[in-house]
Enzyme design. Structure first.
Site, mmCIF file in Angstrom:
data_model
loop_
_atom_site.group_PDB
_atom_site.id
_atom_site.type_symbol
_atom_site.label_atom_id
_atom_site.label_comp_id
_atom_site.label_asym_id
_atom_site.label_seq_id
_atom_site.Cartn_x
_atom_site.Cartn_y
_atom_site.Cartn_z
ATOM 1 N N ARG A 1 41.796 -10.987 68.341
ATOM 2 C CA ARG A 1 41.070 -11.621 67.243
ATOM 3 C C ARG A 1 41.530 -11.030 65.910
ATOM 4 O O ARG A 1 41.892 -9.858 65.816
ATOM 5 C CB ARG A 1 39.579 -11.350 67.438
ATOM 6 C CG ARG A 1 38.640 -11.959 66.410
ATOM 7 C CD ARG A 1 38.591 -13.453 66.519
ATOM 8 N NE ARG A 1 37.358 -14.008 65.914
ATOM 9 C CZ ARG A 1 37.300 -15.206 65.369
ATOM 10 N NH1 ARG A 1 38.368 -15.977 65.319
ATOM 11 N NH2 ARG A 1 36.155 -15.657 64.877
ATOM 12 N N THR B 1 40.556 -25.370 67.420
ATOM 13 C CA THR B 1 41.014 -24.263 68.230
ATOM 14 C C THR B 1 41.780 -24.923 69.355
ATOM 15 O O THR B 1 41.751 -26.137 69.493
ATOM 16 C CB THR B 1 39.765 -23.493 68.737
ATOM 17 O OG1 THR B 1 39.094 -22.959 67.603
ATOM 18 C CG2 THR B 1 40.095 -22.379 69.693
ATOM 19 N N LEU C 1 43.175 -21.043 64.452
ATOM 20 C CA LEU C 1 43.271 -20.769 63.013
ATOM 21 C C LEU C 1 41.901 -20.948 62.366
ATOM 22 O O LEU C 1 41.764 -20.820 61.160
ATOM 23 C CB LEU C 1 44.272 -21.722 62.361
ATOM 24 C CG LEU C 1 45.746 -21.520 62.702
ATOM 25 C CD1 LEU C 1 46.558 -22.750 62.303
ATOM 26 C CD2 LEU C 1 46.294 -20.278 62.017
ATOM 27 N N GLY D 1 36.413 -26.155 69.941
ATOM 28 C CA GLY D 1 35.209 -26.874 69.575
ATOM 29 C C GLY D 1 34.228 -26.107 68.725
ATOM 30 O O GLY D 1 33.068 -26.505 68.619
ATOM 31 N N GLY D 2 34.646 -24.977 68.129
ATOM 32 C CA GLY D 2 33.727 -24.237 67.274
ATOM 33 C C GLY D 2 32.490 -23.807 68.040
ATOM 34 O O GLY D 2 32.574 -23.266 69.142
ATOM 35 N N ASP E 1 34.046 -16.943 59.685
ATOM 36 C CA ASP E 1 33.283 -16.698 60.911
ATOM 37 C C ASP E 1 32.388 -15.471 60.799
ATOM 38 O O ASP E 1 31.560 -15.218 61.684
ATOM 39 C CB ASP E 1 34.226 -16.557 62.111
ATOM 40 C CG ASP E 1 34.529 -17.896 62.755
ATOM 41 O OD1 ASP E 1 34.023 -18.917 62.267
ATOM 42 O OD2 ASP E 1 35.284 -17.935 63.747
ATOM 43 N N SER F 1 33.113 -14.751 67.373
ATOM 44 C CA SER F 1 33.759 -15.989 67.802
ATOM 45 C C SER F 1 32.945 -16.646 68.908
ATOM 46 O O SER F 1 32.145 -15.993 69.586
ATOM 47 C CB SER F 1 35.169 -15.683 68.321
ATOM 48 O OG SER F 1 35.728 -16.825 68.941
#
EC number: 2.3.2.2
Length: 578
Positions: free
Chosen positions: A115, A391, A410, A483-484, A433, A462
């Site tokens: 990450r 993603t 990204l 998909g966040g 985030d 995340s």
């Protein structure tokens, strides 16, 4: 390349010959009951190895590495690097992510956390205006929004520790694609056209649009010479080129020119981390998934622990009752996420408590089958004092039983939309985030707290959830999704579809999805959720919102053969096997 066609006979005996990637007819040993060949949803079948990714060219790059004798990690790294060229909105060198690696010989599974990290000069008020409000432009579309990238370091670590091939060989296909170009798909052309209004940085226009500013059209050849230069630097010098060498110099210079925070020192100090994966148990299956700084694994296990208290199989897939209890588990998990989850190097996340059967049992008792619990009545649990959208995902299984589940990003589609001059590398906007202001939603509507406040060198929280499911010590399912905020619930539904509803991997992938994240108090449903079910859910008290398709699972199921399914929700995805 031979396309296999799976034939169904009245006698229910299935015959198949396994070759590169689909179906043909020939006698086969009896398949286990879990692979339902009578379903209209047919997986792709392979005998030795499989790569499933969101872009067919990258899937075939990985498949070819497997054919040459590479293992799952070799193929995963090659696929990752190729995606950085052919799927620029999510595949990346300038982002970060998470990888699970299962080693069949030892039975060990490891989690690689690569990450992004906050630069040394980052601070909790970085994105606040003078009046204390959050400035979304700074947080999402500026050089300030970039965290120190981890993808290159993560891929090199994976290859060195768990792969068998040389870095120079697994990166060559990506170099060829960047230098010689590849045929633009309709999806890529359309996507670049739609995003053009925020792809205004000079280096970005140079990298992704024609000299006259127009968009590449489907069928045209798209070359990326600056990205090819960067890839060649990596081929020659390894990750040192990115973190200490010529690429690093260009990134740092671009940051300095545009008021960004990332310095040469930040890049040189970046380190990926090998962590122990989280392991849960669900109806006799072992769920192996990502620990923090991802929240995905913690809450996947938490929700499954809650759902063990309900007869989902008897309720039926996507019935009003099954959607109800799953949604109630989602709300409780996301409430806990808002308070308790952050980077464990900075915050004492109560993982054992959140993933315990005891806590799940208490939460399950608060769920009523006949009515909704309003989100306003749900608060994050208090740990007892005596206890401590873009993603992309790909999955790989090789001929020896090794497996990789990898999700990287990204953050937004094309990240911040900014290319570091002279590199062809898109910069992430992962700093969004973090909780720019604890209690204020981020771009995905997720509420964060102090645990995820901005701090120097910290990794932002995340939702990425690369996951493997085991039965009796053997890999049965490899999955994950973009998909966040919807990643965790998408992976949850894949696991439930396979275990509770005994679907094959294609049927599990194709089944309509739904999502709730506590706040806002809305149940999002895909269009395929039927009318009667919707009415029953409304009668329970749900506020339903139609959603575009959710997630893009790229999954592999292992039984007598290897079965793959690329998610049809995104074009150009492919399961490539041999």
């Amino acid at each position: 390349m031979i396309r296999l066609v799976l034939h169904t006979f009245i006698s229910l005996l299935v015959t198949l010959t396994v070759s590169f990637s689909a179906y043909a007819s020939s006698e086969s040993r009896e398949a286990p009951a879990i692979i339902d060949y009578q379903s209209i949803h047919h997986p792709v079948v392979a005998e030795k190895g499989m790569v499933v990714s969101q872009q067919y060219i990258a899937s075939r790059v990985g498949r070819d590495i497997l054919r040459k004798g590479g293992n799952a990690v070799d193929a995963a790294v090659a696929t990752s690097l190729a995606l950085a060229v052919v799927l620029p909105r999510a595949g990346n060198l300038g982002g970060g992510g998470f990888m699970l690696v299962h080693l069949a010989e030892t039975g060990e599974t490891v989690a690689i956390d690569y990450r992004e990290m906050a630069p040394a000069k980052a601070h909790r008020n970085l994105f606040l205006n003078a009046d204390g409000s959050v400035n979304p432009i700074k947080a999402r579309f500026s050089h300030l929004s970039a965290g120190v990238p981890g993808t290159v370091a993560g891929m090199e670590l994976a290859l060195k520790q768990y792969g068998t091939m040389e870095w120079k060989d697994v990166i060559q296909p990506a170099i060829d694609l960047a230098e010689n170009g590849f045929e633009v798909t309709w999806d890529l052309s359309n996507n670049l056209e739609r995003r053009s209004s925020r792809m205004l940085n000079e280096a970005t226009r140079k990298a992704f649009y024609k000299k006259d500013g127009s968009t590449y059209q489907a069928g045209e050849i798209f070359k990326q010479p600056d990205l090819a230069w960067s890839l060649k630097q990596l081929q020659k010098h390894g990750s040192k080129a990115f973190y200490k060498g010529e690429i690093a110099k260009r990134i740092a210079a671009d940051m300095d020119k545009h008021g960004g925070l990332i310095t040469m020192e930040d890049l040189a100090n970046y380190k990926p981390v090998v962590r122990k994966p989280l392991i849960g148990d669900y109806r006799g299956h072992q769920i192996v998934t990502m620990p923090p700084s991802s929240s995905g694994g913690v809450h996947l296990i938490q929700m499954l622990n809650i759902l063990e208290h309900f007869p989902l199989k008897d309720m039926g897939s996507n019935s009003a009752n099954s959607i109800h209890v799953m949604t109630e588990s989602m709300k409780r998990a996301y409430a806990d996420r808002s308070k308790h989850l952050g980077d464990t190097d900075f915050y004492d996340v109560p993982i054992e408590w959140l993933t315990s059967k005891e806590y799940a049992s208490k939460l399950a008792k608060t769920i009523k089958l006949d009515k909704v619990t309003p989100s306003s009545a749900i608060e994050a649990g208090t740990k007892p004092k005596y206890e401590s959208p873009d993603t992309t995902h790909f999955s790989v299984v090789d001929q020896w039983g090794n497996a990789v589940s990898n999700t990287y990003t990204l953050n937004f589609s094309y990240g911040s939309g900014i290319v570091a001059a002279g590199t062809g590398i898109l910069l992430n906007n992962e700093m969004d985030d973090f909780s720019a202001k604890p209690g204020t939603p981020n771009a995905y509507g997720l509420i964060g707290g102090e645990a995820n406040a901005i701090e120097a060198h910290k990794r932002p929280l995340s939702s990425m959830t690369p996951t493997m499911v085991f039965k009796d010590g053997k890999v049965k399912l490899v999955t994950g999704s973009p998909g966040g905020s919807r990643i965790i619930t998408t992976v949850l539904q894949m696991v439930v579809n396979v275990i509770d509803h005994e679907m094959n991997v294609a049927e599990a992938t194709h089944t309509a999805r739904f999502h709730h994240q506590w706040l806002p108090d809305r149940l999002f449903v895909e269009p395929a959720i039927n009318h009667d079910t919707r009415e029953l859910l409304k009668a329970k008290g749900y506020e339903l919102y139609d959603s575009s398709t959710m997630g893009s699972t790229q999954s592999i199921q292992v039984e007598d053969y290897i079965y793959g399914s690329a998610d049809p929700r995104r074009p150009n995805a492919e399961a490539a096997g041999y």
